[in-house]
Design a protein around this motif. Structure first.
Motif, mmCIF file in Angstrom:
data_model
loop_
_atom_site.group_PDB
_atom_site.id
_atom_site.type_symbol
_atom_site.label_atom_id
_atom_site.label_comp_id
_atom_site.label_asym_id
_atom_site.label_seq_id
_atom_site.Cartn_x
_atom_site.Cartn_y
_atom_site.Cartn_z
ATOM 1 N N ASP A 256 0.848 -1.183 0.000
ATOM 2 C CA ASP A 256 0.000 0.000 0.000
ATOM 3 C C ASP A 256 0.888 1.238 0.000
ATOM 4 O OD1 ASP A 256 -2.387 1.268 -0.133
ATOM 5 O OD2 ASP A 256 -2.867 1.129 1.996
ATOM 6 N N ILE A 257 0.412 2.277 -0.655
ATOM 7 C CA ILE A 257 1.148 3.543 -0.685
ATOM 8 C C ILE A 257 0.415 4.526 0.209
ATOM 9 C CG2 ILE A 257 1.794 5.515 -2.114
ATOM 10 C CD1 ILE A 257 2.331 3.644 -4.392
ATOM 11 N N GLU A 258 1.048 4.892 1.294
ATOM 12 C CA GLU A 258 0.468 5.867 2.210
ATOM 13 C C GLU A 258 0.915 7.255 1.768
ATOM 14 O OE1 GLU A 258 -1.620 5.443 4.599
ATOM 15 O OE2 GLU A 258 -1.697 3.257 4.570
ATOM 16 N N LEU A 259 -0.036 8.086 1.424
ATOM 17 C CA LEU A 259 0.282 9.418 0.929
ATOM 18 C C LEU A 259 0.527 10.360 2.100
ATOM 19 C CD1 LEU A 259 0.585 11.126 -1.603
ATOM 20 C CD2 LEU A 259 -1.834 11.701 -1.424
ATOM 21 N N GLU A 260 1.673 11.004 2.096
ATOM 22 C CA GLU A 260 2.020 11.946 3.154
ATOM 23 C C GLU A 260 1.469 13.323 2.806
ATOM 24 O OE1 GLU A 260 6.227 11.803 3.493
ATOM 25 O OE2 GLU A 260 6.294 9.676 4.025
ATOM 26 N N GLU A 261 0.867 13.955 3.799
ATOM 27 C CA GLU A 261 0.217 15.247 3.549
ATOM 28 C C GLU A 261 1.208 16.315 3.099
ATOM 29 O OE1 GLU A 261 -2.114 16.433 6.846
ATOM 30 O OE2 GLU A 261 -3.442 14.687 6.785
ATOM 31 N N GLU A 262 2.491 16.182 3.524
ATOM 32 C CA GLU A 262 3.461 17.208 3.180
ATOM 33 C C GLU A 262 4.074 16.995 1.800
ATOM 34 O OE1 GLU A 262 5.601 14.125 5.784
ATOM 35 O OE2 GLU A 262 3.657 15.126 5.674
ATOM 36 N N ALA A 263 3.573 15.998 1.043
ATOM 37 C CA ALA A 263 4.118 15.754 -0.293
ATOM 38 C C ALA A 263 3.928 17.002 -1.150
ATOM 39 C CB ALA A 263 3.415 14.561 -0.926
ATOM 40 N N GLU A 264 5.039 17.574 -1.631
ATOM 41 C CA GLU A 264 4.976 18.817 -2.386
ATOM 42 C C GLU A 264 4.767 18.570 -3.873
ATOM 43 O OE1 GLU A 264 8.423 21.108 -1.526
ATOM 44 O OE2 GLU A 264 7.945 21.354 0.597
ATOM 45 N N ASP A 265 5.275 17.475 -4.384
ATOM 46 C CA ASP A 265 5.148 17.143 -5.802
ATOM 47 C C ASP A 265 4.565 15.743 -5.899
ATOM 48 O OD1 ASP A 265 5.661 16.149 -8.423
ATOM 49 O OD2 ASP A 265 7.127 17.732 -8.733
ATOM 50 N N LEU A 266 3.302 15.656 -6.298
ATOM 51 C CA LEU A 266 2.603 14.375 -6.268
ATOM 52 C C LEU A 266 3.245 13.365 -7.221
ATOM 53 C CD1 LEU A 266 0.176 13.415 -4.642
ATOM 54 C CD2 LEU A 266 -1.268 13.895 -6.616
ATOM 55 N N VAL A 420 -8.091 14.202 -16.217
ATOM 56 C CA VAL A 420 -7.850 14.049 -14.780
ATOM 57 C C VAL A 420 -7.312 12.637 -14.560
ATOM 58 C CG1 VAL A 420 -8.870 14.062 -12.484
ATOM 59 C CG2 VAL A 420 -9.679 15.684 -14.224
ATOM 60 N N VAL A 421 -6.026 12.521 -14.330
ATOM 61 C CA VAL A 421 -5.370 11.225 -14.174
ATOM 62 C C VAL A 421 -5.192 10.960 -12.687
ATOM 63 C CG1 VAL A 421 -3.345 9.830 -14.696
ATOM 64 C CG2 VAL A 421 -4.187 11.484 -16.377
ATOM 65 N N GLU A 422 -5.792 9.881 -12.212
ATOM 66 C CA GLU A 422 -5.726 9.557 -10.784
ATOM 67 C C GLU A 422 -4.476 8.714 -10.505
ATOM 68 O OE1 GLU A 422 -5.508 9.651 -7.434
ATOM 69 O OE2 GLU A 422 -7.456 10.567 -7.874
ATOM 70 N N LEU A 423 -3.507 9.325 -9.837
ATOM 71 C CA LEU A 423 -2.266 8.611 -9.517
ATOM 72 C C LEU A 423 -2.454 7.608 -8.393
ATOM 73 C CD1 LEU A 423 0.421 11.432 -9.720
ATOM 74 C CD2 LEU A 423 -0.305 9.821 -11.475
ATOM 75 N N LYS A 424 -3.521 7.756 -7.623
ATOM 76 C CA LYS A 424 -3.702 6.906 -6.446
ATOM 77 C C LYS A 424 -4.554 5.674 -6.742
ATOM 78 C CE LYS A 424 -5.184 10.588 -4.239
ATOM 79 N NZ LYS A 424 -4.761 11.613 -5.229
ATOM 80 N N ALA A 425 -4.705 5.308 -8.025
ATOM 81 C CA ALA A 425 -5.425 4.082 -8.385
ATOM 82 C C ALA A 425 -4.516 2.900 -8.060
ATOM 83 C CB ALA A 425 -5.796 4.091 -9.858
ATOM 84 N N ARG A 426 -4.850 2.173 -7.010
ATOM 85 C CA ARG A 426 -3.944 1.165 -6.468
ATOM 86 C C ARG A 426 -3.497 0.143 -7.504
ATOM 87 N NH1 ARG A 426 -6.687 -0.462 -1.865
ATOM 88 N NH2 ARG A 426 -5.615 1.157 -0.677
ATOM 89 N N VAL A 447 -4.288 16.914 -15.133
ATOM 90 C CA VAL A 447 -4.516 17.334 -13.747
ATOM 91 C C VAL A 447 -4.562 16.074 -12.887
ATOM 92 C CG1 VAL A 447 -6.083 18.530 -12.173
ATOM 93 C CG2 VAL A 447 -5.829 19.335 -14.529
ATOM 94 N N TYR A 448 -3.971 16.144 -11.705
ATOM 95 C CA TYR A 448 -3.900 14.964 -10.842
ATOM 96 C C TYR A 448 -4.915 14.979 -9.707
ATOM 97 C CZ TYR A 448 0.421 14.323 -13.379
ATOM 98 O OH TYR A 448 1.333 14.166 -14.384
ATOM 99 N N GLY A 449 -5.768 15.982 -9.671
ATOM 100 C CA GLY A 449 -6.827 15.980 -8.672
ATOM 101 C C GLY A 449 -6.333 16.353 -7.294
ATOM 102 N N PHE A 450 -6.984 15.775 -6.296
ATOM 103 C CA PHE A 450 -6.726 16.145 -4.908
ATOM 104 C C PHE A 450 -5.625 15.276 -4.302
ATOM 105 C CE2 PHE A 450 -11.106 17.141 -5.934
ATOM 106 C CZ PHE A 450 -11.259 18.432 -5.451
ATOM 107 N N ILE A 451 -4.883 15.843 -3.374
ATOM 108 C CA ILE A 451 -3.804 15.099 -2.732
ATOM 109 C C ILE A 451 -4.364 13.994 -1.845
ATOM 110 C CG2 ILE A 451 -1.974 15.260 -0.992
ATOM 111 C CD1 ILE A 451 -1.162 17.895 -2.169
ATOM 112 N N ASP A 452 -5.390 14.314 -1.052
ATOM 113 C CA ASP A 452 -5.864 13.351 -0.065
ATOM 114 C C ASP A 452 -7.154 12.642 -0.470
ATOM 115 O OD1 ASP A 452 -7.175 15.730 0.066
ATOM 116 O OD2 ASP A 452 -7.130 15.931 2.254
ATOM 117 N N TRP A 453 -7.687 12.906 -1.656
ATOM 118 C CA TRP A 453 -8.864 12.193 -2.151
ATOM 119 C C TRP A 453 -8.533 11.557 -3.499
ATOM 120 C CZ3 TRP A 453 -12.553 17.007 -1.777
ATOM 121 C CH2 TRP A 453 -12.773 17.319 -0.428
#
Length: 729
Positions: A256-266, A420-426, A447-453
């Motif tokens: 699993d990839i846990e996204l850190e809130e402080e990630a500046e460049d997705l 809108v390309v979702e990078l968080k698609a597991r 566009v990569y959308g939202f960091i936490d959604w």
């Protein structure tokens, strides 16, 4: 991990008639155990003799792949909570440690069952002319060819590594399959221990050449597992040594990839995270049964650690790898070929998608109707000189995507294209990064959308210049823009030129790309901005109908039902007398049929040739379903906390009378009357296969053999025959 408290949302749990005071363990099924129960149903299809033999093998391999991903993500998440001393309980009241204990017990049972099913299928394959050979089964006349194959195709890519103080135990990647050997040098009896990681690029099975046969006789297909090939030729791999003992093992790592809130460049973060994933903590260590005790002890010490779940099972460890055998060219052992139909409505307009959609809304039922219609919609938009803009969400698009090609062509033709390309698609993160780069090079605004959604909504919109003004055409899907899964997943595609839908779609895209919160939505409800609340209102309306003496009724179809607040609403509806039928293919945390809690709720799961994936919600709106005034919705969202709170999703009402009837009276009724591939969820959490003996109705077969849903409407020749809840035809 989702640990939503059912009392968190007061607006949903408040009611004049509180639900019965039943303990949490009796109100909800555990999410993880419910998922394991679903995978058991998949495995049961591998035992279903109504399926052709190689299709049964496919179900077995799917169950293996499912279980791998379950450990990589769900169990890994629980392990992480345990290491961080997270003490939040699941909605059913279990601690993290209690969940892991229950999961381990059930997963062990499931893995043992997989081995038994494989043994049975292997015997049946041999009876049908497909052999999977052990060492002793390789004939003398086959050995020379196999040795040549080993020397030419395998030997050069194998890298045995000695295990001694100078050669510490190496890193083994996720899903890594390895062999370990205890050897003795023949010249001086010197012992040595060797580890051999089997490269993932090697085939899991080697097919031996066909032997000459008499005319008209199909030659036997003979396969040897790659580990069997390696064991056969240890004399070539280790010349001058004797094998004293050996064993095989396989590991699963936290992926699993846990996204850190402080990630500046997705983008940079995900590229780095994908690399880290390959080195995640070991979650599961599976060892071949019968491994020498000293080798087993060494592997446990070097790999298992204190955190890993350790088990031994069978003699074949890569159940997911059995998929390779399914590719054997034996059509008599597979489902008959099925070619999806292209929607008749589009054909009637000479292939002009826009003209067909302008004339009337269209619903397309995949995989019975071809995904090519979605591609045709986008290709026409790319080529049409009157199209000025295209906006598209991409969650999973596959490795060879005509969707990407159409967007590239449109951008190169000078149109304004936004993706809108979702990078968080597991497990699709790397593929999506590649698509994003390709799209950007072509001039697409990515566009990569939202960091936490996650952006999980499946929406496409095309803006076209017509008669001095602009018209927007929209596609709303319940599934991904993925041409491969569209052939095996049941989903709905809805096309409309309704101006209200176009304006809402534009607001949705502006929200994703510019964080502009949408106001005054006309048709769409979106999450995470009120979808749960809207669904609660619809359920409340059915409660009010039932309390007033009417026939409150709800039909829902989705992949997972987990959200505690919505489940509580359904319990209250049941207590009020609302009749609720749920078709939940996978996870269901709602406990149906409990006296005083869910007497009026029934839950079914359909597992068959196609994977049920569409999300449909129907509300009686004053009368028992089905009826013409019912409220019918399609959605991209399952009813889970993540879909309501941490994903961008849509909920769309279906107002066109023809499409309304097609979805409600055909798709939903067919799902409810299927009695050949349906399981009933019982109050104790077990599932019983439905065998009514009355209809012999298979919804997949029905839609494969009946005309197009989107064809010509109910009153025209060629429409789908009307179904009834009272009869199967």
């Amino acid at each position: 991990m989702e640990t939503t408290d059912p009392t968190d949302n007061a607006t949903l749990t408040a009611a004049s008639d509180p639900a019965a005071p039943i303990a949490l363990r009796e109100r909800y099924f555990n999410r993880e155990l419910s998922w394991l129960a679903f995978n058991q149903r998949v495995l049961d299809e591998a035992c279903n003799e109504a399926h052709p033999l190689l299709e049964r093998l496919r179900f077995l391999s799917i169950s293996g792949n499912n279980l791998d991903e379950f450990f990589m993500v769900r169990v890994a998440g629980l392990k992480g909570q345990l290491l961080q001393d997270v003490d939040t309980r699941s909605p059913d009241g279990l601690t993290v440690a209690q969940q892991l204990s229950a999961i381990t017990e059930e997963a062990d049972r499931l893995m043992d069952a997989q081995q038994r099913v494989w043994s049975a299928i292997r015997r049946a394959l041999a009876t049908s002319g497909i052999d999977v050979l052990d060492l002793a089964d390789i004939r003398d006349d086959e050995a020379p060819w196999l040795e040549a194959f080993f020397r030419e195709q395998v030997f050069a890519v194998l890298t045995p590594q000695a295990l001694d103080p100078a050669h510490p135990f190496p890193f083994i990647p996720n899903k890594g399959f390895s062999l370990i050997f205890d050897l003795r040098r023949l010249s001086d009896d010197e012992p040595i221990r060797e580890l051999l990681m089997v490269p993932a690029r090697l085939p899991s099975f080697v097919r031996l050449p066909d032997l000459p046969t008499q005319d008209g006789i199909v030659p036997r297909a003979r396969y040897v597992a790659i580990e069997t090939v390696i064991r056969r030729f240890t004399n070539i791999l280790f010349p001058g040594y004797e094998v004293k003992g050996d064993g095989a093992f396989r590991i699963i790592r936290d992926s699993d990839i846990e996204l850190e809130e402080e990630a500046e460049d997705l983008v940079r973060y995900f590229r780095s995270a994908i690399k880290r994933r390959r080195k995640g903590r070991v979650i599961l260590l599976v060892m071949e049964v019968g491994m020498p005790e000293n080798l087993e002890k060494l592997i446990k010490e070097e790999i298992g650690g204190a955190d890993a779940i350790i088990t031994d099972t069978g003699r074949f460890l890569g159940i997911a790898d059995l998929e390779q055998l399914v590719e054997e060219d034996r059509p008599d052992l597979k489902f008959p070929l099925f070619n999806p139909r292209f929607p008749e409505r589009i054909r009637e307009h000479g292939g002009d998608c826009f003209a067909a959609i302008r004339s009337k809304d269209i619903v397309v039922h995949h995989p019975y109707e071809s995904f090519d219609v979605v591609l045709a919609f986008l290709k026409q938009a790319a080529q049409d000189p009157d199209v000025v803009a295209i906006k598209q969400t991409l969650y999973r698009a596959g490795k060879q995507s005509a969707v990407i090609r159409a967007l590239v062509d449109a951008a190169e033709a000078g149109k304004s294209v936004t993706a809108v390309v979702e990078l968080k698609a597991r497990f699709d993160e790397e593929q999506n990064l590649m698509w994003a780069s390709q799209l950007e090079r072509a001039g697409v605004q990515v566009v990569y959308g939202f960091i936490d959604w996650k952006t999980h909504a499946k929406v496409s919109m095309v803006v076209r210049r017509e008669n001095g003004t602009y018209r927007t055409y929209c596609h709303f899907g319940t599934g991904n823009y993925h041409p491969v899964t569209a052939r095996i997943y049941t989903d709905l595609s809805f096309f409309t030129a309704d101006p209200r839908a176009g304006r809402d779609a534009a607001r949705l895209f502006n929200y994703i790309t510019g964080y502009v919160e949408p106001h005054d939505m006309e048709l769409l409800t979106i999450s995470p901005m009120g979808m749960r609340e809207r669904l609660a209102e619809l359920i409340d309306a059915e409660i009010d109908t039932a309390r007033a003496g009417g026939e409150g009724s709800i039909w829902i179809k989705m992949n997972s039902l987990v959200d505690p607040a919505i489940i509580e609403k359904l319990y209250r509806a049941s207590a009020a007398g609302v009749q609720i039928d749920c078709i939940i293919r996978g996870i269901c945390c709602l406990r149906p049929g409990v006296p005083g809690l869910s007497d009026n709720i029934r839950v079914r799961s359909i597992v068959g040739r196609f994977l049920e994936h569409s999300r449909i919600m129907c509300f009686g709106n004053g009368a028992a379903l089905p009826n013409k005034q019912a409220k019918v919705y399609i959605s991209s969202a399952d009813w889970m906390p993540r879909n309501f709170d941490r994903r961008v999703e849509y909920l769309l009402p279906i107002e066109n009378p023809t499409v309304h009837a097609q979805i409600l009276e055909q798709v939903m009724v067919a799902n409810l009357i299927d009695d050949e591939q349906t399981w009933q969820l019982l109050p104790d959490g077990s599932y019983d296969r439905v065998h009514t003996g009355r209809r012999h109705f298979n919804l997949h077969r029905y839609f494969m053999t009946n005309p197009s849903l989107s064809g010509r409407g109910e009153a025209r020749s060629g429409a789908v025959p009307k179904l009834s809840l009272k009869r199967g035809t």
